[in-house]
Scaffold this motif. Structure first.
Motif, PDB file in Angstrom:
ATOM      1  N   GLY A 217       0.803  -4.726   3.621  1.00 24.08           N
ATOM      2  CA  GLY A 217       1.855  -3.727   3.751  1.00 24.08           C
ATOM      3  C   GLY A 217       1.944  -2.818   2.540  1.00 24.08           C
ATOM      4  N   GLY A 218       1.946  -3.402   1.350  1.00 27.29           N
ATOM      5  CA  GLY A 218       2.001  -2.597   0.138  1.00 27.29           C
ATOM      6  C   GLY A 218       0.741  -1.783  -0.050  1.00 27.29           C
ATOM      7  N   LEU A 219      -0.413  -2.384   0.236  1.00 27.74           N
ATOM      8  CA  LEU A 219      -1.685  -1.669   0.093  1.00 27.74           C
ATOM      9  C   LEU A 219      -1.749  -0.483   1.045  1.00 27.74           C
ATOM     10  CD1 LEU A 219      -4.174  -4.698  -0.056  1.00 27.74           C
ATOM     11  CD2 LEU A 219      -3.028  -3.539  -1.957  1.00 27.74           C
ATOM     12  N   GLY A 220      -1.113  -0.613   2.198  1.00 29.41           N
ATOM     13  CA  GLY A 220      -1.114   0.459   3.183  1.00 29.41           C
ATOM     14  C   GLY A 220       0.035   1.428   3.042  1.00 29.41           C
ATOM     15  N   GLN A 221       0.785   1.309   1.938  1.00 27.00           N
ATOM     16  CA  GLN A 221       1.886   2.217   1.599  1.00 27.00           C
ATOM     17  C   GLN A 221       3.057   2.128   2.578  1.00 27.00           C
ATOM     18  OE1 GLN A 221       0.586   6.149   0.280  1.00 27.00           O
ATOM     19  NE2 GLN A 221      -1.521   5.407   0.092  1.00 27.00           N
ATOM     20  N   VAL A 222       3.208   0.938   3.189  1.00 32.51           N
ATOM     21  CA  VAL A 222       4.361   0.705   4.055  1.00 32.51           C
ATOM     22  C   VAL A 222       5.627   0.529   3.217  1.00 32.51           C
ATOM     23  CG1 VAL A 222       5.383  -0.890   5.734  1.00 32.51           C
ATOM     24  CG2 VAL A 222       2.943  -0.320   5.858  1.00 32.51           C
ATOM     25  N   TRP A 223       5.490  -0.099   2.037  1.00 32.17           N
ATOM     26  CA  TRP A 223       6.643  -0.419   1.194  1.00 32.17           C
ATOM     27  C   TRP A 223       6.732   0.509  -0.016  1.00 32.17           C
ATOM     28  CZ3 TRP A 223       9.146  -2.745   4.529  1.00 32.17           C
ATOM     29  CH2 TRP A 223       8.622  -3.783   5.297  1.00 32.17           C
ATOM     30  N   GLY A 224       6.647   1.794   0.210  1.00 36.23           N
ATOM     31  CA  GLY A 224       6.796   2.748  -0.871  1.00 36.23           C
ATOM     32  C   GLY A 224       5.464   3.347  -1.288  1.00 36.23           C
TER      33      GLY A 224
ATOM     34  N   VAL B 210      -6.501  -0.391  -4.788  1.00 31.77           N
ATOM     35  CA  VAL B 210      -7.767  -1.084  -5.067  1.00 31.77           C
ATOM     36  C   VAL B 210      -7.647  -1.893  -6.356  1.00 31.77           C
ATOM     37  CG1 VAL B 210     -10.185  -0.728  -5.702  1.00 31.77           C
ATOM     38  CG2 VAL B 210      -9.214   0.528  -3.769  1.00 31.77           C
ATOM     39  N   ALA B 211      -7.027  -1.300  -7.381  1.00 35.54           N
ATOM     40  CA  ALA B 211      -6.838  -2.019  -8.644  1.00 35.54           C
ATOM     41  C   ALA B 211      -5.965  -3.255  -8.444  1.00 35.54           C
ATOM     42  CB  ALA B 211      -6.227  -1.091  -9.691  1.00 35.54           C
TER      43      ALA B 211
ATOM     44  N   ASN C 190       1.606  -2.397  -6.142  1.00 34.88           N
ATOM     45  CA  ASN C 190       0.974  -2.010  -7.399  1.00 34.88           C
ATOM     46  C   ASN C 190       0.823  -3.246  -8.292  1.00 34.88           C
ATOM     47  OD1 ASN C 190       3.534  -2.380  -8.810  1.00 34.88           O
ATOM     48  ND2 ASN C 190       4.141  -0.395  -7.953  1.00 34.88           N
ATOM     49  N   ARG C 191       0.144  -3.049  -9.409  1.00 33.33           N
ATOM     50  CA  ARG C 191      -0.148  -4.167 -10.296  1.00 33.33           C
ATOM     51  C   ARG C 191       1.102  -4.708 -10.983  1.00 33.33           C
ATOM     52  NH1 ARG C 191      -5.002  -1.173 -13.286  1.00 33.33           N
ATOM     53  NH2 ARG C 191      -3.761   0.584 -12.481  1.00 33.33           N
ATOM     54  N   ALA C 192       2.069  -3.851 -11.254  1.00 30.10           N
ATOM     55  CA  ALA C 192       3.295  -4.322 -11.909  1.00 30.10           C
ATOM     56  C   ALA C 192       4.047  -5.292 -11.006  1.00 30.10           C
ATOM     57  CB  ALA C 192       4.175  -3.139 -12.286  1.00 30.10           C
TER      58      ALA C 192
END
Length: 324
Positions: free
Chosen positions: A20-27, A35-36, A294-296
């Motif tokens: 979800g996060g990788l696909g920009q569903v959550w912002g 990728v990072a 993201n990484r953070a």
């Protein structure tokens, strides 16, 4: 990173990186950061990646393809999903195969370890109270599940295009528990795992959600449990990362979680870290799926896993704070 047996299958990391996060569903994020984040997850000990073509209209799966150049390191495991809905009779197997082939191409994989039915399984005559007009998009009748979906999944498993199959357990609890008692049943179930016992906007029915009953039924069936919605779409974080109307289910959960945020502040920690540690301690949950973008955010979750599940006393304090 601790490892855990996923039902009767194989060991996976206690945290799984969701799509979800990788696909920009959550912002908002971008491809480079996504990728990072995948690379950082592997470096942090995560071995399990949970994808779906719906996450960013293929973006999450494309991130996996780019991150690994179609040659993922050995020891990693991947899932994807098929939101079948209600196909024309006799077309279920072909639709599932077509969706899987598309996902494999996007990720650059020859097979996935788990393929999930991403639809709500419902009795044939069931009508959702608010979404009946469009439920064919997201609901699969029980007879179609048994007559077409299960045989299709079993055929793909025999062909070794998938290692196992599962269901996303956010539909009608009684029906989920029923199919977990079938003679041919899923090897993995994705279940809501948070202190509110809430699926937020994913819940389309009026009946009590009963996620812990679904988890218990999965365990009794020998199925692995992937905990989802640990921070309930951002409701169990310090602040929402998007504007939501007051009557939105996720916004209502955020308001309900105000005492949890106060407790987190008093403990000198973040609400998200507290929520992830709570989810990791829910009995029967093998791995918790992260929705980080993201990484953070990933680093905070890795730190939460490293600290381990909460004490029983603190878990009870959380339950009391949110009125569970």
């Amino acid at each position: 990173m601790q490892m855990q047996r996923l039902g009767n299958l194989w060991d996976v990391s206690r945290l799984a990186l969701g799509g979800g996060g990788l696909g920009q569903v959550w912002g908002a994020t971008d491809r480079a950061e996504a990728v990072a984040t995948v690379h950082a997850a592997v470096a942090g000990g995560i071995t399990f990646f949970d994808l779906a073509p719906l996450y960013g209209r293929g973006e999450a799966e494309a991130v996996i393809g780019e991150a690994f150049g179609k040659r993922p390191p050995s020891g990693l495991r991947f899932t994807t999903k098929c939101q079948l809905g209600t196909p024309a009779r006799g077309e279920g197997a072909a639709t599932i195969r077509r969706h899987l082939e598309r996902s494999l191409a996007a990720m650059g994989l020859d097979r996935v370890d788990v393929l999930f039915l991403h639809s709500n399984i419902v009795p044939d005559d069931y009508r959702f109270p608010r979404d009946a007009a469009v439920q064919a998009r997201f609901a699969t009748p029980l007879s179609v599940y048994r007559d077409e979906v299960v045989p299709a999944f079993e055929a793909l498993r025999r062909e070794r295009l998938i290692g196992a199959w599962g269901i996303t357990g956010v539909g009608l609890p009684g029906t989920l528990i029923e199919v977990l008692r079938d003679s041919t049943r899923p090897a993995v179930v994705q279940c809501v795992a948070n202190c509110l016992d809430s699926a937020g906007g994913m819940r389309r029915y009026d009946e009590p959600a009963r996620p812990r009953d679904v988890i218990a039924a999965a365990r009794a069936a020998g199925a692995g449990v992937m905990g989802i919605r640990a921070v309930q779409a951002g409701a169990l974080t310090d602040a929402l990362d998007r504007e939501l109307p007051a009557d939105d289910p996720d916004r209502r959960d955020f308001d309900r979680a105000a005492p949890l945020r106060a407790l987190a502040r008093s403990l000198g920690t973040s609400t998200a870290k507290l929520a992830h540690r709570y989810a990791l301690g829910i009995d029967g949950v093998d791995t918790v799926v992260l929705g980080v973008k993201n990484r953070a955010e990933l680093a905070e979750c890795l730190a939460a896993e490293a600290e381990g599940p909460l004490s029983q006393e603190l878990a009870r304090r959380i339950d009391a704070a949110v009125g569970r």
